[in-house]
Write a protein that holds these residues in place. Structure first.
Motif, short mmCIF file in Angstrom:
data_model
loop_
_atom_site.label_atom_id
_atom_site.label_comp_id
_atom_site.label_asym_id
_atom_site.label_seq_id
_atom_site.Cartn_x
_atom_site.Cartn_y
_atom_site.Cartn_z
N GLY A 16 54.27 47.64 -22.98
CA GLY A 16 54.53 47.57 -21.56
C GLY A 16 54.24 48.90 -20.90
N CYS A 17 54.01 48.82 -19.59
CA CYS A 17 53.76 50.02 -18.80
C CYS A 17 54.57 49.88 -17.52
N LEU A 18 55.44 50.83 -17.27
CA LEU A 18 56.27 50.83 -16.08
C LEU A 18 55.78 51.98 -15.20
N LYS A 19 55.45 51.67 -13.96
CA LYS A 19 55.00 52.69 -13.02
C LYS A 19 55.96 52.76 -11.85
N PHE A 20 56.26 53.96 -11.45
CA PHE A 20 57.20 54.22 -10.37
C PHE A 20 56.49 55.13 -9.37
N TYR A 58 50.19 57.61 1.87
CA TYR A 58 50.94 57.23 3.06
C TYR A 58 51.99 56.22 2.65
N ALA A 59 53.04 56.10 3.45
CA ALA A 59 54.14 55.20 3.17
C ALA A 59 54.21 54.14 4.26
N THR A 60 54.97 53.11 4.00
CA THR A 60 55.15 52.06 4.99
C THR A 60 56.41 52.33 5.80
N GLU A 61 56.62 51.52 6.80
CA GLU A 61 57.80 51.67 7.64
C GLU A 61 59.09 51.35 6.88
N VAL A 62 58.99 50.67 5.74
CA VAL A 62 60.18 50.37 4.94
C VAL A 62 60.89 51.66 4.57
N ARG A 63 60.15 52.71 4.34
CA ARG A 63 60.72 54.00 3.97
C ARG A 63 61.30 54.71 5.19
N GLY A 64 61.04 54.22 6.37
CA GLY A 64 61.60 54.84 7.56
C GLY A 64 60.66 55.80 8.24
N ILE A 65 59.40 55.80 7.85
CA ILE A 65 58.42 56.63 8.53
C ILE A 65 57.22 55.78 8.87
N ASP A 66 56.36 56.32 9.68
CA ASP A 66 55.17 55.55 10.03
C ASP A 66 54.12 55.72 8.95
N ARG A 67 52.94 55.17 9.19
CA ARG A 67 51.87 55.22 8.20
C ARG A 67 50.98 56.45 8.37
N ARG A 68 51.56 57.54 8.83
CA ARG A 68 50.79 58.77 8.95
C ARG A 68 50.30 59.21 7.59
N GLU A 100 67.05 50.24 -10.70
CA GLU A 100 67.62 49.44 -9.61
C GLU A 100 68.70 50.20 -8.87
N LYS A 101 69.44 51.03 -9.59
CA LYS A 101 70.53 51.80 -8.98
C LYS A 101 70.02 53.06 -8.27
N LEU A 107 58.48 51.96 -5.12
CA LEU A 107 57.68 50.88 -5.67
C LEU A 107 57.72 51.02 -7.19
N VAL A 108 58.23 49.99 -7.87
CA VAL A 108 58.28 49.99 -9.33
C VAL A 108 57.44 48.82 -9.81
N LEU A 109 56.48 49.11 -10.66
CA LEU A 109 55.59 48.10 -11.23
C LEU A 109 55.87 48.00 -12.72
N PHE A 110 55.99 46.78 -13.22
CA PHE A 110 56.21 46.55 -14.65
C PHE A 110 55.07 45.67 -15.12
#
Length: 135
Positions: A16-20, A58-68, A100-101, A107-110
């Motif tokens: 397995g490969c877990l990416k964070f 760049y990050a999405t608005e989910v993180r609380g910032i714009d897509r700058r 999870e905590k 973003l966590v990919l498994f």
């Protein structure tokens, strides 16, 4: 990855490969989150991990910032960090409750993976088994 089952002596199955992925400005206690994740992976005796610091993203608005766009050259300090952790799937699953905590807004990919076990790695595994360090 000496704890892994081998298929045909060369290919590791059940890998397995877990990416964070998260900005490096996230702190847990006194340490960056990526370092906290590495410490937990070591504590759980997970096979291996790599941290790569990005130079742009760049990050999405989910993180609380714009897509700058942010980059090394814009002077913005919260550049992306990618943590890649590799081991057997069941060993990686031990890390999921911790993520999870602690890894909120990340973003966590498994992913299931196939790993090539080289002659060198087979020699290392055999030596560790002979020394009683591996099963």
């Amino acid at each position: 990855m000496g704890r892994c089952e081998l298929y045909d002596g060369r290919i590791q199955k059940n890998a397995g490969c877990l990416k964070f992925i998260r900005a490096k400005d996230v702190i847990v206690g006194n340490d960056p989150l990526y370092r906290t994740i590495l410490e937990e992976a070591r504590r759980l005796k997970i096979a291996g991990a790599t941290v790569i610091k990005g130079i742009e993203g760049y990050a999405t608005e989910v993180r609380g910032i714009d897509r700058r766009p942010v980059s090394l050259f814009t002077g913005v300090s919260n550049l992306p960090v990618l943590v890649t952790i590799v081991d057997q799937k069941e060993n990686l699953e031990k890390l999921i409750p911790f993520l999870e905590k602690k890894a909120t807004h990340a973003l966590v990919l498994f992913e299931e993976s196939t790993a090539l076990v080289t002659d060198y790695m087979r020699q290392v595994i055999a030596k560790r088994q002979a020394d009683g360090l591996e099963k």
